[in-house]
Motif scaffolding. Structure first.
Motif: not given
Length: 534
Positions: A88-115
Protein backbone atom coordinates in the motif's frame (compact mmCIF):
# COMPACT_ATOMS: atom_id res chain seq x y z
CA UNK A 1 -7.67 -18.31 -15.54
CA UNK A 2 -10.89 -20.02 -14.53
CA UNK A 3 -11.64 -21.16 -10.99
CA UNK A 4 -13.67 -24.33 -10.56
CA UNK A 5 -15.01 -25.08 -7.09
CA UNK A 6 -16.63 -28.09 -5.47
CA UNK A 7 -15.06 -30.67 -7.75
CA UNK A 8 -15.70 -33.97 -5.94
CA UNK A 9 -13.73 -37.14 -6.55
CA UNK A 10 -13.32 -40.45 -4.70
CA UNK A 11 -10.57 -40.66 -2.10
CA UNK A 12 -8.69 -43.22 -4.19
CA UNK A 13 -8.99 -41.44 -7.55
CA UNK A 14 -6.12 -41.63 -10.05
CA UNK A 15 -4.17 -38.72 -11.56
CA UNK A 16 -6.29 -38.65 -14.71
CA UNK A 17 -9.51 -38.07 -12.76
CA UNK A 18 -8.84 -34.37 -12.18
CA UNK A 19 -8.27 -33.74 -15.87
CA UNK A 20 -11.41 -35.66 -16.75
CA UNK A 21 -13.44 -33.67 -14.21
CA UNK A 22 -12.19 -30.39 -15.69
CA UNK A 23 -13.08 -31.41 -19.24
CA UNK A 24 -16.53 -32.55 -18.16
CA UNK A 25 -17.27 -29.46 -16.07
CA UNK A 26 -16.18 -26.98 -18.73
CA UNK A 27 -17.47 -29.09 -21.62
CA UNK A 28 -14.16 -28.85 -23.50
CA UNK A 29 -11.83 -31.28 -25.25
CA UNK A 30 -8.39 -32.28 -23.99
CA UNK A 31 -6.58 -30.16 -26.57
CA UNK A 32 -8.31 -27.03 -25.23
CA UNK A 33 -6.94 -27.51 -21.70
CA UNK A 34 -3.54 -25.88 -21.29
CA UNK A 35 -2.80 -26.30 -17.58
CA UNK A 36 -4.31 -26.38 -14.10
CA UNK A 37 -3.25 -26.23 -10.47
CA UNK A 38 -4.91 -27.18 -7.21
CA UNK A 39 -5.90 -24.12 -5.21
CA UNK A 40 -7.54 -26.05 -2.38
CA UNK A 41 -8.09 -29.69 -1.47
CA UNK A 42 -10.35 -30.78 1.37
CA UNK A 43 -12.46 -33.79 2.14
CA UNK A 44 -15.97 -34.74 3.21
CA UNK A 45 -15.86 -37.58 5.72
CA UNK A 46 -19.46 -37.48 6.88
CA UNK A 47 -19.96 -40.87 5.25
CA UNK A 48 -16.98 -42.89 6.43
CA UNK A 49 -17.51 -45.61 3.82
CA UNK A 50 -17.39 -43.17 0.90
CA UNK A 51 -15.08 -40.28 1.78
CA UNK A 52 -14.67 -37.84 -1.09
CA UNK A 53 -12.01 -35.27 -1.86
CA UNK A 54 -13.24 -31.77 -2.71
CA UNK A 55 -11.10 -29.61 -4.99
CA UNK A 56 -10.92 -25.98 -5.98
CA UNK A 57 -8.94 -25.74 -9.23
CA UNK A 58 -7.45 -22.87 -11.23
CA UNK A 59 -7.60 -23.79 -14.90
CA UNK A 60 -5.97 -22.27 -18.00
CA UNK A 61 -7.60 -22.98 -21.36
CA UNK A 62 -7.18 -21.56 -24.83
CA UNK A 63 -10.59 -19.87 -24.56
CA UNK A 64 -10.99 -18.61 -21.00
CA UNK A 65 -12.97 -15.51 -21.94
CA UNK A 66 -15.48 -17.45 -24.03
CA UNK A 67 -15.95 -20.08 -21.33
CA UNK A 68 -16.48 -17.46 -18.62
CA UNK A 69 -19.12 -15.84 -20.81
CA UNK A 70 -20.73 -19.23 -21.49
CA UNK A 71 -20.95 -20.05 -17.78
CA UNK A 72 -21.77 -16.54 -16.58
CA UNK A 73 -23.89 -16.79 -13.46
CA UNK A 74 -22.66 -20.30 -12.64
CA UNK A 75 -21.76 -20.28 -8.95
CA UNK A 76 -19.01 -22.87 -9.29
CA UNK A 77 -17.28 -21.48 -12.38
CA UNK A 78 -15.74 -18.03 -12.01
CA UNK A 79 -12.71 -16.07 -13.06
CA UNK A 80 -9.73 -16.76 -10.81
CA UNK A 81 -9.32 -13.72 -8.56
CA UNK A 82 -6.04 -11.82 -8.50
CA UNK A 83 -4.47 -12.88 -5.19
CA UNK A 84 -1.18 -11.06 -5.70
CA UNK A 85 -0.28 -9.00 -2.67
CA UNK A 86 -0.03 -5.26 -3.37
CA UNK A 87 1.99 -3.06 -1.04
CA UNK A 88 0.00 0.00 0.00
CA UNK A 89 2.98 2.33 0.42
CA UNK A 90 6.73 2.74 0.22
CA UNK A 91 8.87 4.45 2.80
CA UNK A 92 9.87 8.05 2.07
CA UNK A 93 13.49 8.70 1.10
CA UNK A 94 14.10 10.26 4.50
CA UNK A 95 12.41 8.46 7.39
CA UNK A 96 12.04 10.81 10.35
CA UNK A 97 11.43 8.02 12.86
CA UNK A 98 11.42 4.27 12.50
CA UNK A 99 8.24 2.40 13.41
CA UNK A 100 8.40 0.02 16.37
CA UNK A 101 6.65 -3.34 16.70
CA UNK A 102 6.31 -4.84 20.18
CA UNK A 103 6.17 -8.62 20.08
CA UNK A 104 7.57 -11.16 17.63
CA UNK A 105 4.87 -13.79 17.42
CA UNK A 106 2.93 -14.36 14.18
CA UNK A 107 1.38 -10.90 14.31
CA UNK A 108 4.59 -9.02 15.04
CA UNK A 109 6.54 -11.22 12.62
CA UNK A 110 4.31 -10.39 9.65
CA UNK A 111 3.95 -6.76 10.68
CA UNK A 112 7.72 -6.42 10.84
CA UNK A 113 8.28 -8.30 7.60
CA UNK A 114 5.79 -6.25 5.57
CA UNK A 115 7.09 -2.97 7.03
CA UNK A 116 10.61 -4.06 6.09
CA UNK A 117 9.50 -5.02 2.60
CA UNK A 118 8.02 -1.54 2.19
CA UNK A 119 11.33 0.03 3.28
CA UNK A 120 10.41 1.29 6.77
CA UNK A 121 13.27 -0.51 8.61
CA UNK A 122 11.18 -1.39 11.69
CA UNK A 123 12.56 -1.93 15.17
CA UNK A 124 11.04 -5.10 16.62
CA UNK A 125 11.14 -5.68 20.37
CA UNK A 126 10.66 -9.16 21.83
CA UNK A 127 10.73 -9.70 25.58
CA UNK A 128 11.74 -13.36 25.19
CA UNK A 129 14.75 -15.03 23.61
CA UNK A 130 15.49 -16.05 20.04
CA UNK A 131 13.71 -19.22 19.06
CA UNK A 132 16.42 -21.84 19.63
CA UNK A 133 17.38 -20.51 23.05
CA UNK A 134 13.72 -20.26 23.87
CA UNK A 135 13.21 -23.89 22.85
CA UNK A 136 15.97 -24.97 25.24
CA UNK A 137 14.32 -23.04 28.09
CA UNK A 138 10.89 -24.46 27.31
CA UNK A 139 12.07 -28.05 27.07
CA UNK A 140 14.07 -27.47 30.26
CA UNK A 141 10.90 -26.48 32.08
CA UNK A 142 9.08 -29.56 30.84
CA UNK A 143 11.92 -31.85 31.92
CA UNK A 144 13.29 -30.19 35.06
CA UNK A 145 10.46 -27.89 36.23
CA UNK A 146 12.69 -24.81 36.06
CA UNK A 147 10.57 -21.94 34.72
CA UNK A 148 12.03 -18.90 32.95
CA UNK A 149 9.23 -16.33 33.11
CA UNK A 150 10.62 -14.44 30.11
CA UNK A 151 11.37 -17.46 27.89
CA UNK A 152 8.70 -20.15 27.69
CA UNK A 153 5.71 -21.36 25.69
CA UNK A 154 4.16 -17.88 25.77
CA UNK A 155 7.16 -15.54 25.42
CA UNK A 156 9.92 -15.58 22.83
CA UNK A 157 10.56 -15.48 19.11
CA UNK A 158 7.67 -17.04 17.20
CA UNK A 159 5.07 -16.49 19.92
CA UNK A 160 2.80 -19.08 21.50
CA UNK A 161 2.07 -20.60 18.09
CA UNK A 162 5.59 -22.01 17.92
CA UNK A 163 4.65 -24.61 20.54
CA UNK A 164 1.34 -25.70 19.04
CA UNK A 165 0.12 -27.75 16.11
CA UNK A 166 1.16 -24.98 13.76
CA UNK A 167 -2.31 -24.71 12.27
CA UNK A 168 -2.44 -22.33 9.32
CA UNK A 169 -6.13 -21.90 8.70
CA UNK A 170 -8.75 -19.52 9.97
CA UNK A 171 -12.44 -18.82 9.54
CA UNK A 172 -12.02 -15.04 9.31
CA UNK A 173 -13.11 -13.21 6.17
CA UNK A 174 -10.13 -12.39 3.98
CA UNK A 175 -11.32 -10.43 0.93
CA UNK A 176 -7.83 -9.08 0.19
CA UNK A 177 -6.23 -12.54 0.25
CA UNK A 178 -3.78 -11.63 3.00
CA UNK A 179 -3.79 -15.28 4.01
CA UNK A 180 -2.21 -16.12 0.66
CA UNK A 181 0.55 -13.62 1.38
CA UNK A 182 1.17 -15.27 4.78
CA UNK A 183 1.33 -18.77 3.32
CA UNK A 184 3.62 -17.63 0.49
CA UNK A 185 6.05 -16.11 2.99
CA UNK A 186 5.99 -19.31 5.04
CA UNK A 187 6.75 -21.43 1.97
CA UNK A 188 9.60 -19.09 1.05
CA UNK A 189 10.95 -19.66 4.57
CA UNK A 190 10.85 -23.44 4.24
CA UNK A 191 7.30 -24.57 4.91
CA UNK A 192 6.08 -27.47 2.73
CA UNK A 193 4.41 -26.44 -0.54
CA UNK A 194 1.26 -28.33 0.43
CA UNK A 195 0.22 -25.58 2.86
CA UNK A 196 -0.78 -23.57 -0.22
CA UNK A 197 -3.58 -25.97 -1.11
CA UNK A 198 -4.61 -28.38 1.65
CA UNK A 199 -7.76 -27.23 3.43
CA UNK A 200 -6.29 -27.52 6.93
CA UNK A 201 -2.58 -26.81 6.58
CA UNK A 202 -0.24 -27.22 9.53
CA UNK A 203 3.50 -27.15 10.10
CA UNK A 204 4.36 -28.34 13.59
CA UNK A 205 6.84 -27.00 16.12
CA UNK A 206 10.20 -28.10 14.72
CA UNK A 207 9.53 -26.75 11.22
CA UNK A 208 8.23 -23.48 12.66
CA UNK A 209 11.55 -22.94 14.44
CA UNK A 210 13.52 -22.99 11.18
CA UNK A 211 10.95 -20.87 9.35
CA UNK A 212 10.94 -18.17 11.99
CA UNK A 213 14.74 -17.94 11.84
CA UNK A 214 14.70 -17.47 8.07
CA UNK A 215 12.00 -14.79 8.27
CA UNK A 216 13.99 -12.99 10.96
CA UNK A 217 17.03 -13.02 8.68
CA UNK A 218 14.96 -11.57 5.84
CA UNK A 219 13.74 -8.68 8.00
CA UNK A 220 17.32 -7.87 9.02
CA UNK A 221 18.48 -8.10 5.40
CA UNK A 222 15.86 -5.48 4.50
CA UNK A 223 17.09 -3.07 7.16
CA UNK A 224 14.93 -4.08 10.11
CA UNK A 225 16.27 -4.50 13.62
CA UNK A 226 15.18 -7.21 16.05
CA UNK A 227 16.02 -7.06 19.74
CA UNK A 228 15.49 -9.99 22.09
CA UNK A 229 15.17 -9.86 25.88
CA UNK A 230 13.75 -6.38 25.32
CA UNK A 231 10.63 -6.09 27.47
CA UNK A 232 8.69 -2.83 27.18
CA UNK A 233 7.87 -1.46 30.63
CA UNK A 234 6.44 1.96 29.81
CA UNK A 235 4.97 4.13 27.06
CA UNK A 236 5.48 7.85 26.68
CA UNK A 237 2.21 9.54 25.81
CA UNK A 238 1.80 13.29 25.27
CA UNK A 239 -1.62 14.86 24.65
CA UNK A 240 -3.05 11.51 23.55
CA UNK A 241 -0.17 10.75 21.16
CA UNK A 242 2.35 8.01 21.82
CA UNK A 243 5.86 9.41 21.48
CA UNK A 244 8.06 6.53 22.58
CA UNK A 245 8.66 3.72 25.03
CA UNK A 246 10.99 2.59 27.80
CA UNK A 247 12.57 -0.86 27.99
CA UNK A 248 13.13 -2.84 31.16
CA UNK A 249 16.80 -1.83 31.16
CA UNK A 250 15.87 1.85 31.08
CA UNK A 251 16.63 2.52 27.41
CA UNK A 252 14.17 4.85 25.71
CA UNK A 253 13.17 4.61 22.05
CA UNK A 254 11.38 7.49 20.34
CA UNK A 255 8.62 6.68 17.87
CA UNK A 256 5.16 7.97 17.11
CA UNK A 257 4.14 4.73 15.41
CA UNK A 258 4.12 1.65 17.64
CA UNK A 259 2.51 -1.67 16.77
CA UNK A 260 1.32 -3.60 19.82
CA UNK A 261 1.49 -7.35 19.09
CA UNK A 262 2.19 -8.68 22.57
CA UNK A 263 0.12 -11.89 22.64
CA UNK A 264 -2.60 -13.01 25.04
CA UNK A 265 -0.34 -13.69 28.03
CA UNK A 266 1.41 -10.32 28.41
CA UNK A 267 -0.45 -9.59 31.61
CA UNK A 268 2.11 -7.11 32.96
CA UNK A 269 1.91 -5.19 29.67
CA UNK A 270 -1.89 -5.09 29.94
CA UNK A 271 -1.49 -3.63 33.43
CA UNK A 272 0.97 -1.01 32.20
CA UNK A 273 -1.37 0.02 29.39
CA UNK A 274 -4.30 0.18 31.79
CA UNK A 275 -2.26 2.36 34.16
CA UNK A 276 -1.46 4.65 31.20
CA UNK A 277 -5.23 4.94 30.51
CA UNK A 278 -5.04 3.25 27.10
CA UNK A 279 -8.66 2.35 26.48
CA UNK A 280 -9.52 -1.33 26.82
CA UNK A 281 -12.47 -3.50 27.71
CA UNK A 282 -12.91 -6.93 29.26
CA UNK A 283 -13.84 -9.57 26.69
CA UNK A 284 -15.14 -13.16 26.75
CA UNK A 285 -12.75 -16.09 26.77
CA UNK A 286 -13.00 -19.77 27.73
CA UNK A 287 -11.62 -22.14 30.34
CA UNK A 288 -11.57 -25.91 30.69
CA UNK A 289 -9.37 -28.98 30.40
CA UNK A 290 -7.32 -30.86 27.82
CA UNK A 291 -8.81 -34.21 26.84
CA UNK A 292 -6.68 -37.07 25.47
CA UNK A 293 -7.67 -40.19 23.55
CA UNK A 294 -5.62 -42.63 21.59
CA UNK A 295 -5.31 -41.22 18.09
CA UNK A 296 -6.39 -44.56 16.62
CA UNK A 297 -9.78 -44.16 18.31
CA UNK A 298 -10.32 -40.76 16.71
CA UNK A 299 -9.13 -42.02 13.31
CA UNK A 300 -11.57 -44.92 13.44
CA UNK A 301 -14.45 -42.75 14.60
CA UNK A 302 -13.88 -40.18 11.84
CA UNK A 303 -12.63 -42.27 8.92
CA UNK A 304 -13.72 -45.86 9.56
CA UNK A 305 -11.96 -48.29 7.21
CA UNK A 306 -10.12 -45.33 5.64
CA UNK A 307 -8.21 -44.65 8.86
CA UNK A 308 -4.51 -44.39 8.11
CA UNK A 309 -4.98 -43.07 4.58
CA UNK A 310 -1.97 -40.88 3.73
CA UNK A 311 -4.06 -38.08 2.24
CA UNK A 312 -6.40 -37.91 5.24
CA UNK A 313 -3.61 -38.14 7.79
CA UNK A 314 -4.37 -38.12 11.51
CA UNK A 315 -8.03 -37.27 12.09
CA UNK A 316 -9.11 -34.10 13.85
CA UNK A 317 -12.50 -32.93 15.08
CA UNK A 318 -14.43 -29.80 15.94
CA UNK A 319 -17.27 -30.06 18.44
CA UNK A 320 -19.71 -27.72 20.15
CA UNK A 321 -22.58 -28.24 22.57
CA UNK A 322 -25.06 -25.74 23.97
CA UNK A 323 -25.87 -26.68 27.55
CA UNK A 324 -29.03 -26.47 29.60
CA UNK A 325 -27.44 -23.93 31.93
CA UNK A 326 -26.95 -21.53 29.02
CA UNK A 327 -23.24 -22.19 28.59
CA UNK A 328 -21.50 -23.36 25.43
CA UNK A 329 -18.79 -26.03 25.49
CA UNK A 330 -16.55 -26.54 22.49
CA UNK A 331 -13.33 -28.21 21.41
CA UNK A 332 -10.43 -25.85 20.90
CA UNK A 333 -6.94 -26.14 19.39
CA UNK A 334 -7.31 -29.84 18.56
CA UNK A 335 -3.89 -31.48 18.10
CA UNK A 336 -3.93 -34.82 16.24
CA UNK A 337 -1.07 -37.13 17.13
CA UNK A 338 0.31 -34.65 19.62
CA UNK A 339 1.04 -33.97 23.26
CA UNK A 340 -0.31 -31.86 26.10
CA UNK A 341 2.31 -29.38 27.28
CA UNK A 342 2.94 -27.03 30.20
CA UNK A 343 2.28 -23.46 29.06
CA UNK A 344 2.52 -21.25 32.13
CA UNK A 345 4.47 -18.00 32.00
CA UNK A 346 4.09 -17.19 35.69
CA UNK A 347 5.53 -18.91 38.73
CA UNK A 348 3.39 -21.25 40.85
CA UNK A 349 0.68 -21.59 38.22
CA UNK A 350 -0.30 -24.46 35.91
CA UNK A 351 -1.55 -23.91 32.36
CA UNK A 352 -2.02 -26.52 29.63
CA UNK A 353 -1.78 -26.28 25.87
CA UNK A 354 -1.57 -28.74 22.97
CA UNK A 355 1.29 -29.31 20.53
CA UNK A 356 1.96 -31.52 17.50
CA UNK A 357 4.89 -32.03 15.18
CA UNK A 358 4.42 -31.96 11.42
CA UNK A 359 4.22 -35.77 11.33
CA UNK A 360 1.39 -35.90 13.90
CA UNK A 361 2.51 -39.39 14.78
CA UNK A 362 2.38 -39.39 18.59
CA UNK A 363 0.12 -41.95 20.27
CA UNK A 364 -2.57 -39.58 21.53
CA UNK A 365 -4.94 -36.99 20.14
CA UNK A 366 -5.64 -34.03 22.39
CA UNK A 367 -7.92 -31.04 22.41
CA UNK A 368 -9.09 -28.44 24.86
CA UNK A 369 -12.71 -28.81 25.92
CA UNK A 370 -13.65 -25.40 27.21
CA UNK A 371 -16.60 -23.45 28.58
CA UNK A 372 -17.38 -19.91 27.51
CA UNK A 373 -16.75 -17.24 30.14
CA UNK A 374 -18.35 -13.81 29.93
CA UNK A 375 -17.22 -10.56 31.62
CA UNK A 376 -20.34 -10.82 33.77
CA UNK A 377 -18.64 -13.85 35.39
CA UNK A 378 -15.81 -11.65 36.64
CA UNK A 379 -17.29 -8.13 37.05
CA UNK A 380 -15.01 -5.24 37.82
CA UNK A 381 -12.34 -3.36 35.89
CA UNK A 382 -11.12 -4.44 32.43
CA UNK A 383 -8.33 -6.59 33.90
CA UNK A 384 -10.62 -8.62 36.14
CA UNK A 385 -10.45 -11.49 33.62
CA UNK A 386 -6.70 -11.72 34.17
CA UNK A 387 -7.27 -12.20 37.89
CA UNK A 388 -9.95 -14.80 37.16
CA UNK A 389 -7.45 -16.75 35.04
CA UNK A 390 -4.71 -16.44 37.64
CA UNK A 391 -6.92 -17.76 40.41
CA UNK A 392 -7.74 -20.88 38.39
CA UNK A 393 -4.11 -21.42 37.39
CA UNK A 394 -2.95 -21.10 41.01
CA UNK A 395 -5.59 -23.58 42.13
CA UNK A 396 -4.47 -26.02 39.41
CA UNK A 397 -0.89 -25.66 40.68
CA UNK A 398 -2.00 -26.68 44.19
CA UNK A 399 -4.18 -29.55 42.93
CA UNK A 400 -1.24 -30.86 40.90
CA UNK A 401 1.01 -31.05 43.95
CA UNK A 402 2.53 -27.54 43.92
CA UNK A 403 5.46 -28.68 41.73
CA UNK A 404 4.21 -27.83 38.19
CA UNK A 405 2.64 -31.26 37.68
CA UNK A 406 -0.90 -30.89 36.37
CA UNK A 407 -4.08 -32.19 38.01
CA UNK A 408 -5.69 -34.95 35.92
CA UNK A 409 -8.63 -37.33 36.01
CA UNK A 410 -10.06 -40.12 33.90
CA UNK A 411 -13.15 -39.05 31.97
CA UNK A 412 -15.25 -41.83 33.45
CA UNK A 413 -14.40 -40.77 37.00
CA UNK A 414 -15.02 -37.11 36.16
CA UNK A 415 -18.50 -37.92 34.87
CA UNK A 416 -19.23 -40.02 37.97
CA UNK A 417 -17.89 -37.39 40.33
CA UNK A 418 -15.22 -39.57 41.95
CA UNK A 419 -11.48 -38.99 42.23
CA UNK A 420 -9.24 -41.05 39.94
CA UNK A 421 -6.88 -43.48 41.67
CA UNK A 422 -5.10 -45.11 38.72
CA UNK A 423 -4.67 -44.73 34.98
CA UNK A 424 -6.29 -46.92 32.36
CA UNK A 425 -5.55 -47.52 28.69
CA UNK A 426 -4.78 -43.89 27.83
CA UNK A 427 -1.36 -42.74 28.98
CA UNK A 428 -1.24 -38.96 29.62
CA UNK A 429 1.41 -37.07 27.66
CA UNK A 430 1.68 -33.94 29.81
CA UNK A 431 5.19 -32.88 30.74
CA UNK A 432 6.48 -32.49 33.47
CA UNK A 433 3.86 -34.93 34.83
CA UNK A 434 0.34 -35.34 36.24
CA UNK A 435 -1.28 -35.98 39.58
CA UNK A 436 -4.57 -37.89 39.60
CA UNK A 437 -7.24 -36.05 41.55
CA UNK A 438 -10.81 -34.75 41.38
CA UNK A 439 -11.02 -32.04 38.73
CA UNK A 440 -14.42 -30.85 39.90
CA UNK A 441 -12.45 -28.68 42.33
CA UNK A 442 -10.54 -26.96 39.52
CA UNK A 443 -13.31 -24.89 37.89
CA UNK A 444 -16.45 -23.03 38.94
CA UNK A 445 -19.47 -25.26 39.43
CA UNK A 446 -21.23 -24.00 36.31
CA UNK A 447 -18.21 -25.06 34.21
CA UNK A 448 -18.14 -28.55 35.70
CA UNK A 449 -21.89 -28.91 35.16
CA UNK A 450 -21.53 -27.85 31.52
CA UNK A 451 -18.60 -30.18 30.85
CA UNK A 452 -20.39 -33.16 32.39
CA UNK A 453 -23.29 -32.53 30.03
CA UNK A 454 -21.19 -31.83 26.94
CA UNK A 455 -18.78 -34.79 27.00
CA UNK A 456 -21.55 -37.43 26.67
CA UNK A 457 -23.10 -35.26 23.95
CA UNK A 458 -19.78 -35.23 22.09
CA UNK A 459 -19.72 -39.01 22.41
CA UNK A 460 -22.79 -39.15 20.19
CA UNK A 461 -20.79 -37.40 17.46
CA UNK A 462 -17.47 -39.20 17.99
CA UNK A 463 -17.92 -42.69 19.33
CA UNK A 464 -15.54 -43.22 22.22
CA UNK A 465 -15.17 -39.54 23.15
CA UNK A 466 -16.56 -40.29 26.63
CA UNK A 467 -14.27 -43.31 26.98
CA UNK A 468 -13.85 -44.27 30.62
CA UNK A 469 -10.04 -44.22 30.36
CA UNK A 470 -9.68 -40.98 28.36
CA UNK A 471 -7.73 -38.38 30.32
CA UNK A 472 -8.64 -34.84 31.34
CA UNK A 473 -5.71 -32.58 32.30
CA UNK A 474 -6.11 -29.14 33.84
CA UNK A 475 -6.17 -26.35 33.32
CA UNK A 476 -6.73 -24.56 30.00
CA UNK A 477 -7.10 -20.80 30.50
CA UNK A 478 -5.20 -19.10 27.68
CA UNK A 479 -7.69 -19.73 24.89
CA UNK A 480 -7.73 -16.04 24.03
CA UNK A 481 -6.97 -12.67 25.51
CA UNK A 482 -9.16 -11.55 28.42
CA UNK A 483 -9.00 -7.95 27.15
CA UNK A 484 -9.82 -6.03 23.99
CA UNK A 485 -7.62 -2.99 23.43
CA UNK A 486 -10.06 -1.04 21.30
CA UNK A 487 -9.03 0.51 18.02
CA UNK A 488 -10.73 2.57 15.34
CA UNK A 489 -11.09 2.22 11.58
CA UNK A 490 -7.52 3.49 11.20
CA UNK A 491 -6.41 0.60 13.48
CA UNK A 492 -5.08 3.06 16.07
CA UNK A 493 -6.06 2.99 19.74
CA UNK A 494 -9.29 4.87 20.36
CA UNK A 495 -7.60 7.28 22.75
CA UNK A 496 -3.86 6.92 22.03
CA UNK A 497 -2.80 8.05 18.55
CA UNK A 498 0.12 6.21 17.08
CA UNK A 499 -0.53 3.02 19.05
CA UNK A 500 -1.73 0.16 16.85
CA UNK A 501 -3.16 -2.72 18.98
CA UNK A 502 -3.15 -5.99 17.06
CA UNK A 503 -3.25 -9.76 17.15
CA UNK A 504 -4.36 -12.08 19.92
CA UNK A 505 -3.22 -9.95 22.83
CA UNK A 506 -5.35 -7.01 21.76
CA UNK A 507 -8.34 -9.23 21.09
CA UNK A 508 -8.26 -9.17 17.27
CA UNK A 509 -7.11 -12.68 16.38
CA UNK A 510 -7.23 -16.30 17.45
CA UNK A 511 -4.46 -18.49 16.09
CA UNK A 512 -1.39 -18.19 13.89
CA UNK A 513 -3.17 -17.34 10.66
CA UNK A 514 -5.57 -14.65 11.90
CA UNK A 515 -2.78 -13.08 13.97
CA UNK A 516 -0.43 -12.99 10.99
CA UNK A 517 -3.13 -11.43 8.81
CA UNK A 518 -3.77 -8.79 11.46
CA UNK A 519 -0.04 -8.10 11.47
CA UNK A 520 -0.20 -7.29 7.76
CA UNK A 521 -3.15 -4.99 8.39
CA UNK A 522 -1.38 -2.95 11.07
CA UNK A 523 1.81 -2.79 8.98
CA UNK A 524 -0.23 -1.19 6.21
CA UNK A 525 -1.97 1.18 8.63
CA UNK A 526 1.33 2.21 10.20
CA UNK A 527 2.92 2.81 6.79
CA UNK A 528 0.05 5.01 5.60
CA UNK A 529 0.06 6.95 8.85
CA UNK A 530 3.83 7.53 8.64
CA UNK A 531 3.57 8.80 5.08
CA UNK A 532 0.68 11.11 5.94
CA UNK A 533 2.57 12.57 8.88
CA UNK A 534 5.75 13.46 6.96
Amino acid sequence: MIRLTNIKLPLDHDDAALTSAILTTLEISADQLQSFEVHRRGYDARKKSSIVLIYTLDVQTCQDAALLEKFAGHQLIKATPDMTYQYVAQAPAVLAERPVVIGFGPCGLLAGLVLAQMGYRPIILERGKEVRERTKDTFGFWRKKVLNTESNVQFGEGGAGTFSDGKLYSQIKDPKHYGRKVLSEFVSAGAPDEIMYVSKPHIGTFRLVTMVEKMRARIIELGGEIRFSARVDDLQIEDGQVTGLTLADGEQIRSKHIGLAVGHSARDTFQMLYDKNVYMEAKPFSVGFRIEHQQSLIDEARFGDNAGNEILGAADYKLVHHCKNGRSVYSFCMCPGGTVVAATSEENRVVTNGMSQYSRNERNANSAVVVGIDPSDYPGHPLAGVEFQRQLESLAYELGGANYDAPAQKVGDFLKGVSSEQLGSVEPSFKPGIKLTDLSQALPEFCIEALREAIPAFNRKIRGFALEDAILTGIETRTSSPVNIKRGDDLQSLNTRGLFPAGEGAGYAGGIMSAAIDGIRIAEAMALSINNSQ
